[in-house]
Enzyme design. Structure first.
Site, PDB file in Angstrom:
ATOM      1  N   THR A  36      16.045 -23.529 -50.041  1.00  0.00           N
ATOM      2  CA  THR A  36      14.859 -24.251 -50.508  1.00  0.00           C
ATOM      3  C   THR A  36      15.306 -25.264 -51.557  1.00  0.00           C
ATOM      4  OG1 THR A  36      12.547 -24.015 -51.177  1.00  0.00           O
ATOM      5  CG2 THR A  36      14.123 -22.663 -52.382  1.00  0.00           C
ATOM      6  N   CYS A  42       7.947 -24.250 -59.694  1.00  0.00           N
ATOM      7  CA  CYS A  42       7.870 -23.218 -58.644  1.00  0.00           C
ATOM      8  C   CYS A  42       9.065 -22.259 -58.795  1.00  0.00           C
ATOM      9  CB  CYS A  42       7.960 -23.838 -57.252  1.00  0.00           C
ATOM     10  SG  CYS A  42       6.721 -25.081 -56.876  1.00  0.00           S
ATOM     11  N   HIS A  59       9.238 -19.347 -51.607  1.00  0.00           N
ATOM     12  CA  HIS A  59       9.129 -20.448 -52.583  1.00  0.00           C
ATOM     13  C   HIS A  59       7.651 -20.525 -52.971  1.00  0.00           C
ATOM     14  CE1 HIS A  59      10.216 -24.909 -53.609  1.00  0.00           C
ATOM     15  NE2 HIS A  59       9.120 -24.565 -54.272  1.00  0.00           N
TER      16      HIS A  59
END
Lengths: 175, 289
Positions: A36, A42, A59
């Site tokens: 990711t 995040c 994620h």
């Protein structure tokens, strides 16, 4: 807990599965890696069972599904409290055992000069710790906080977890 | 140091703003919507026509079970929505490959532009006296300076800025330390060269540092700044600059923005961006953040 959506098991392209924002995937395919990009506030979570060689990556963007219950039904991986249980269940379905899981996390950065009111990254880190503490899960490798962007990668062949920032890579597991 | 003239000279190499986008921006600025002219722009562009058909027949605008043709979609969507669709498509063409100077993955600059447009639009609607269409436009264009820096420096730009960056420093401060200017100032200059109104150029100029006091204070600048921060929190368009930007203290109070408001906006942004990308046949997850 919501049912595991079929989409948690994804097909790799060129040997990798890209996890988007508010997304998750699990795998038992050793030739694959999960990745990711551009984790900001995040948080990316990886879990891996070295015996079953099963792993997954989440994620998530926000701490709690209370922000938007409707959205959480359609995209549970957007929130920590709905995404994390799905990630674990997805790997259990492929044969992973909780007691063998290696858990790592990265992200949770903050903008500068937030006056303490919003603290999106910090709240993401806090809820993740609470979730793991409640469920007796230990985070083995962690690279969180600051104001930097991170890329998180999980190699399914051996469970190696690495974080890249500004072209520099560090291994979170094995330590 | 002080390489501004070189950078601005490089701006001349940029592709021009598409004429139809310029016309739409003028309509937005003048508050004069000419639906007939918008329809002419759409009919001549296949990709735009497809986007209009997508929106016109989406569940948000159409009745299930009936498919509307292009003419019906134009009428159903109305002038304001049509202007936004044309801008999304035209500015998207310009920005889709941009962002190399900030280490952005392909499509991320455009995704950030869309997110900024939607966030500013929502904030503008909440804030009395604000023109939400203008907010949408400025939110979308706020990072056009990055395009100019792409063309002039490419990936070298972020590497050179990184050498000046300290942990407590904003990325724009490091840009100024390295180059004597920053992407916001370069973007404002580019907007003026595109002959956009000076208020739009100033919204771009101040999107990281909106003035707190009169006479420079403008709610539009606060809104575009807040939209930019919301995009960072949503993970839209995060490059090697990371989150190394400050949230200017007066903005939260001037916009009455609560933590819950911010989180609701963040959750909404990705849905809106994905909807546009689907209408433009762009795949989000392939180039995910």
């Amino acid at each position: 807990m919501p049912a595991t959506p079929a989409r948690t098991i994804k097909t790799a392209t060129d040997g990798k599965i890209v996890i988007g924002v508010g997304d998750l995937a699990v795998s038992n395919e050793p030739s694959t890696h999960l990745i990711t990009y551009a984790l900001g506030s995040c948080i990316g979570v990886t879990i891996y069972d070295p015996v079953a060689k099963v792993g997954g990556m989440l994620h998530f963007m926000l701490p709690s599904s209370k922000t938007n219950e409707e959205k959480a039904k359609n995209q549970p991986a957007m929130f920590a409290n709905t995404g994390v249980p799905l990630l674990f269940k997805g790997t259990y379905d492929l044969g992973a055992k909780k007691e063998r899981l290696v858990v790592c996390a990265a992200g949770g950065a903050e903008v500068l000069a937030d006056d303490g009111h919003f603290k999106v990254g910090s709240r993401n880190r806090t809820i993740l710790r609470k979730l793991f503490w409640k469920n007796d899960i230990l985070v083995i490798g962690e690279d969180t906080g600051g104001s930097i962007s991170r890329t998180l990668k999980l190699c399914m062949a051996d469970g190696t977890v690495s974080v890249s920032t500004k072209g520099k890579e560090q291994v979170l597991w094995p330590t | 140091m002080a390489d501004v003239s070189k950078i601005l000279k490089g701006i001349n190499k940029l592709p021009a703003l598409p004429a139809s986008a310029g016309r739409i921006i003028t309509m937005m600025s003048d508050k004069h919507v000419d639906l007939g002219e918008i329809a002419d722009i759409v009919r001549l562009d296949e990709a735009l026509s497809i986007a209009v058909l997508h929106y016109g027949n989406s569940v948000h605008y159409g009745r299930p079970g009936r498919e509307f043709d292009l003419r019906e979609c134009l009428v159903r969507l109305g002038g304001d929505m049509m202007m936004k669709i044309v801008l999304q498509q035209q500015v998207g063409t310009l920005m889709e490959r941009g962002g190399e100077a900030f280490g952005l993955r392909r499509g991320a600059l455009w995704r950030g532009a869309l997110g900024g447009a939607f966030a500013a639009d929502h904030l503008g609607k909440r804030h009395s006296g604000s023109d939400s269409e203008l907010c949408f436009l400025c939110g979308m264009l706020r990072d056009i300076g990055k395009l100019a820096l792409d063309m002039h420096y490419g990936a070298e730009y972020v590497d050179r800025v990184a050498k000046h960056l300290e942990p407590s420093m904003t990325f724009t401060e490091a840009e100024r330390s390295a180059f004597g200017t920053d992407h916001a100032e370069v973007g404002a200059e580019l907007a003026l060269r595109w002959q956009l109104p000076s208020r739009i150029a100033d919204a771009i100029r101040f999107h990281h540092d909106p003035p707190a006091h009169e006479p420079e204070h403008d709610a539009l600048f606060d809104i575009v700044h807040a939209a930019d921060i919301l995009c960072l929190w949503a993970g839209l368009a995060i490059g090697q600059d990371g989150l190394q930007y400050k949230l200017v203290p007066h903005v939260r109070k001037s916009l009455g923005l609560s933590r819950r408001d911010a989180e609701v906006e963040i959750a909404m942004l990705w849905s809106k961006v994905q909807e546009v990308e689907e209408s433009m046949d762009m795949t989000t997850n392939e180039r995910a953040a």
